[in-house]
Design a protein around this motif. Structure first.
Motif, mmCIF file in Angstrom:
data_model
loop_
_atom_site.group_PDB
_atom_site.id
_atom_site.type_symbol
_atom_site.label_atom_id
_atom_site.label_comp_id
_atom_site.label_asym_id
_atom_site.label_seq_id
_atom_site.Cartn_x
_atom_site.Cartn_y
_atom_site.Cartn_z
ATOM 1 N N HIS B 104 -9.432 -0.141 10.761
ATOM 2 C CA HIS B 104 -8.089 -0.079 11.348
ATOM 3 C C HIS B 104 -6.986 -0.512 10.381
ATOM 4 C CE1 HIS B 104 -5.109 -0.309 14.627
ATOM 5 N NE2 HIS B 104 -4.671 -1.373 14.002
ATOM 6 N N MET B 107 -5.770 2.028 7.756
ATOM 7 C CA MET B 107 -5.335 3.372 8.151
ATOM 8 C C MET B 107 -3.877 3.352 8.569
ATOM 9 S SD MET B 107 -8.757 4.522 10.244
ATOM 10 C CE MET B 107 -8.502 6.266 10.090
ATOM 11 N N ASP B 108 -3.195 4.482 8.407
ATOM 12 C CA ASP B 108 -1.831 4.500 8.928
ATOM 13 C C ASP B 108 -1.464 5.731 9.747
ATOM 14 O OD1 ASP B 108 -1.058 4.113 5.502
ATOM 15 O OD2 ASP B 108 -1.526 5.998 6.484
ATOM 16 N N THR B 109 -2.432 6.415 10.290
ATOM 17 C CA THR B 109 -2.140 7.499 11.223
ATOM 18 C C THR B 109 -1.463 6.912 12.454
ATOM 19 O OG1 THR B 109 -4.061 8.742 10.514
ATOM 20 C CG2 THR B 109 -3.144 9.319 12.642
ATOM 21 N N GLY B 110 -0.306 7.454 12.814
ATOM 22 C CA GLY B 110 0.390 6.972 13.998
ATOM 23 C C GLY B 110 0.178 7.911 15.170
ATOM 24 N N VAL B 111 0.962 7.721 16.231
ATOM 25 C CA VAL B 111 0.820 8.559 17.413
ATOM 26 C C VAL B 111 1.105 10.025 17.067
ATOM 27 C CG1 VAL B 111 1.717 9.074 19.714
ATOM 28 C CG2 VAL B 111 1.439 6.716 18.987
ATOM 29 N N PHE B 112 2.193 10.257 16.335
ATOM 30 C CA PHE B 112 2.588 11.642 16.104
ATOM 31 C C PHE B 112 1.709 12.316 15.054
ATOM 32 C CE2 PHE B 112 6.302 9.999 18.245
ATOM 33 C CZ PHE B 112 6.459 10.993 19.207
ATOM 34 N N GLY B 114 -1.221 11.540 14.425
ATOM 35 C CA GLY B 114 -2.521 11.698 15.087
ATOM 36 C C GLY B 114 -2.524 12.894 16.027
ATOM 37 N N ALA B 115 -1.483 13.001 16.847
ATOM 38 C CA ALA B 115 -1.400 14.094 17.815
ATOM 39 C C ALA B 115 -1.394 15.454 17.115
ATOM 40 C CB ALA B 115 -0.147 13.943 18.672
ATOM 41 N N PHE B 116 -0.837 15.465 15.898
ATOM 42 C CA PHE B 116 -0.773 16.740 15.182
ATOM 43 C C PHE B 116 -1.897 16.895 14.160
ATOM 44 C CE2 PHE B 116 3.596 16.281 16.744
ATOM 45 C CZ PHE B 116 3.710 17.493 17.393
ATOM 46 N N MET B 117 -3.072 16.373 14.515
ATOM 47 C CA MET B 117 -4.217 16.548 13.629
ATOM 48 C C MET B 117 -4.768 17.959 13.825
ATOM 49 S SD MET B 117 -7.610 14.204 13.130
ATOM 50 C CE MET B 117 -8.279 14.568 14.746
ATOM 51 N N ALA B 124 -3.727 13.338 9.191
ATOM 52 C CA ALA B 124 -4.621 12.507 9.987
ATOM 53 C C ALA B 124 -6.083 12.836 9.696
ATOM 54 C CB ALA B 124 -4.320 12.694 11.473
ATOM 55 N N ALA B 125 -6.387 14.130 9.587
ATOM 56 C CA ALA B 125 -7.777 14.527 9.351
ATOM 57 C C ALA B 125 -8.251 14.036 7.995
ATOM 58 C CB ALA B 125 -7.919 16.044 9.450
ATOM 59 N N GLU B 128 -8.975 10.385 8.332
ATOM 60 C CA GLU B 128 -10.204 10.205 9.100
ATOM 61 C C GLU B 128 -11.434 10.430 8.220
ATOM 62 O OE1 GLU B 128 -11.319 9.651 12.488
ATOM 63 O OE2 GLU B 128 -9.396 8.606 12.416
#
Ligand SMILES: Nc1ncnc2c1ncn2[C@@H]1O[C@H](COP(=O)(O)OP(=O)(O)OP(=O)(O)O)[C@@H](O)[C@H]1O
Ligand SMILES: [Mg+2]
Lengths: 356, 259
Positions: B104, B107-112, B114-117, B124-125, B128
């Motif tokens: 955790h 990592m720095d993927t946020g909500v947005f 992440g949502a646009f993976m 984000a991918a 990951e």
């Protein structure tokens, strides 16, 4: 170790050909449905999809993060009122208005998330309930919001009128596609959020907040973020709801609506996106179709109306549908605690091991 | 100034002095064990270090920086990871997700984002995938391959203890606090664990603070042992010295240790 292991497989949207196949079938069905459905059913489907968006968001908060909210009708209302008012009063085009409204709802979600840092269980439930009621009353008492007499949604022009580009959706048929596409995007977004850093942090907080902290998760940030994300979903849903209904007033967003939202995800399956979808569809159908129409079924309808008027209320039926919904929920909790989605998982397991 | 210093650490619950003026210094790359009878304050020391409790007095310093007063998540980011005596895992998540949660802080993927993976090449991918690779090494190292995609709640106790060690390791900590990691394991699992703890020290460059009741393990693995009783220090020294200390024998080891 298999060096060629493709880690992307784990997070891919369509993990297998089967899933991809059924997704395509479902999409084809959803996109061709309006061609055969009557207007009444289109209206019902639109409501279902609006509720799906909301339920998916609510489930992120309740199912995945383990917080509770009985105030989601409030965020739903904020989405509806803000979208309409941004369009009518400030002449902001539909899409920016909808997104802005969702951010406004998310901001309120963040605010409501702050007491959640200190409150738990019943105390948090009461705080969220109070929030929902407060929103309803504030709206009812202020003229800008149309007061008690409510608000009428403007024409659903999804273009940018300032640039002379207009595209007005007037029928339930055309609205269906708008709502469907937004619903699909929102659902996919939720699937991805739950598969990445933020979603995992939510689940961590739900399962053990102490362990979440010692691996570096800031509880303040992620608890309030969960409320904000959830409220954002409710805001988008509310903005669409305004146009599906066409007209709404503060009573539209009463406390019972918040309860119905919660029922949707509990019945569908907590922490599961498929559960949110099935639950929203099922409960919306019961709320708007089955229980509303049961009155017209010969004998049964008369009988129920008579009972309702004799024992429950002079208007009849309205209470009865709430009570019937309560029984449905109790029944599902007794026979399938994991919700409708739990039934699906069991069926899947059964077929995997068949014929043994 | 040492590498990791505890100075005059004290905390009371009600009238009870659970940790009473404890001081010790741990060297870099040391395996430092804490022993003592039940209720002597071992776990409380860990809770004070990781910020779950705040001491009434004293300091905890990592490379000279005082950690007292910081929240547990800040302390984790400073390089201190831990396991719990009673296992605190994310039971309704898979082993993989539990270990990914150990990443955790990196990592720095946020909500947005992440949502646009969408697609393999999205930000984000890519993040990951990079972290899944790291976690896969830990899975191989601790031989968790067979349970990789299982829900943690369904695992045997010994395996769960191991997943917790893996999650702590995923944080790439400077210091790892292990609270009775071998509890509930059979002899074979304990032997493996002993080797792994040594490997964690060697290969991952981690300093280890270990609470254990298993005397064989403690004596074999520790560079130094800190023995305590009723919140107070008895003795600190290498295993052979501590083993012979009369108070340790009386307070903790009993006849078995005297033999
Ligand atoms: N949060 C708390 N509130 C009150 N008392 C506490 C609390 N935490 C620990 N204690 C008390 O502090 C004392 C030390 O407890 P601690 O858990 O540190 O012991 P321990 O050495 O880890 O024992 P064990 O070997 O059984 O794990 C005990 O008497 C315990 O009851
Ligand atoms: Mg203990």
């Amino acid at each position: 170790m298999d060096m060629k292991r493709a880690y992307y497989e784990d997070i891919e949207l369509f993990k297998s050909g089967t899933i991809l196949f059924w997704t395509i079938v479902l999409m084809v069905a959803l996109f061709t449905l309006p061609l055969i459905a009557t207007n009444y059913y289109l209206y019902l489907f639109n409501l279902i999809m609006v509720h799906v968006i909301l339920a998916v968001g609510l489930n992120i908060l309740v199912g995945s993060t383990g917080q509770i909210s009985l105030g989601h009708a409030g965020f739903f209302a904020i989405g509806a009122y803000a979208t309409v008012l941004l369009m009518t009063k400030l002449s902001i085009p539909f899409f920016p208005a909808l997104i802005l409204a969702a951010f406004i709802a998310a901001f309120f979600g963040f605010i409501l998330g702050l007491p959640a840092l200190r409150l738990e269980g019943p105390y948090l439930t009461i705080a969220t309930l109070a929030f929902g009621l407060a929103i309803m009353h504030i709206i009812g008492h202020m003229e800008v919001f149309g007061g008690r007499s409510g608000l009428r949604a403007p024409d659903l022009n999804i273009g940018i009128p300032q640039l002379g580009w207009n595209l007005t959706l007037t029928t339930d048929f055309s609205k269906y596609y708008l709502v469907l596409i937004i619903a699909i995007l929102m659902v996919l977004g939720a699937v991805n959020i739950l598969k990445t850093k933020v979603g995992r942090a939510f689940v961590a907080i739900r399962d053990s907040d102490i362990a979440a902290e010692v691996i570096g998760i800031n509880l303040t940030i992620y608890k309030t973020l969960s409320f904000a994300v959830s409220a954002f979903y409710a805001g988008i849903a509310g903005g669409l709801f305004a146009f599906v209904l066409g007209f709404f007033d503060p009573i539209t967003f009463n406390m019972f609506l918040s309860i119905y939202f919660l029922v949707m995800i509990v019945v569908g399956g907590l922490g599961s996106i498929m559960g949110s979808i099935t639950g929203a569809a099922f409960i919306t159908y019961l709320m708007y179709a089955l229980f509303k129409n049961i009155k017209d079924v010969p004998y049964v309808g008369d009988f129920l109306t008579a009972i309702s008027q004799r024992w429950l209320s002079i208007t009849g039926m309205d209470n009865l549908s709430a009570i019937a919904l309560g029984f449905v929920m109790i029944g599902i909790m007794i026979f399938e605690p994991m919700g409708i989605f739990g039934v699906w998982i069991r069926i899947k397991k059964y077929w995997k091991t068949w014929p043994f | 100034m040492g590498y990791f210093d505890i100075e005059h650490l004290s905390i009371s619950f009600g009238g009870l002095k659970a940790v009473d003026d404890i001081s010790f210094s741990v060297d870099k790359n040391e395996i430092f064990s804490i022993i003592g009878p039940n209720g002597s304050g071992k776990t409380t020391i860990f809770n004070l270090i990781s910020g779950i409790y705040h001491p009434n007095e004293g300091t905890v310093k990592l490379e000279g920086e005082n950690l007292v007063g910081k929240t547990p998540d800040r302390i984790a980011r400073k390089g201190i990871a831990r396991t719990f005596q009673n296992i605190e895992l994310f039971a309704n998540a898979t082993v993989m997700d539990n270990l990914m949660l150990g990443r955790h802080i990196f990592m720095d993927t946020g909500v947005f984002s992440g949502a646009f993976m969408w697609g393999k090449r999205s930000r984000a991918a890519r993040e990951e995938i990079a972290h899944r690779e790291k976690v896969e090494h830990i899975i191989d190292f601790l031989e968790l391959q067979s349970v990789r995609d299982q829900f943690v709640g369904s695992l045997a106790y010994g395996k769960r203890k191991l997943v917790e060690v893996g999650r702590a390791l995923a944080l790439e900590p400077k210091i790892m606090l292990l609270d009775e990691p071998s509890a509930g394991m059979n002899t074979e699992e304990k032997d493996d664990l002993t080797i792994w703890i040594k490997d964690i020290r060697e290969d991952y460059n981690v300093t280890i603070l270990l609470i254990e009741h298993d005397m064989n393990m403690i004596m074999g693995i520790s560079d130094r042992i800190f023995a305590m009783s009723q919140g107070q220090k008895i003795v600190l020294g290498p295993p052979r010295e501590v083993q012979k200390h009369p108070e340790v024998i009386r307070a903790y080891l009993g006849e078995e240790g005297a033999a």
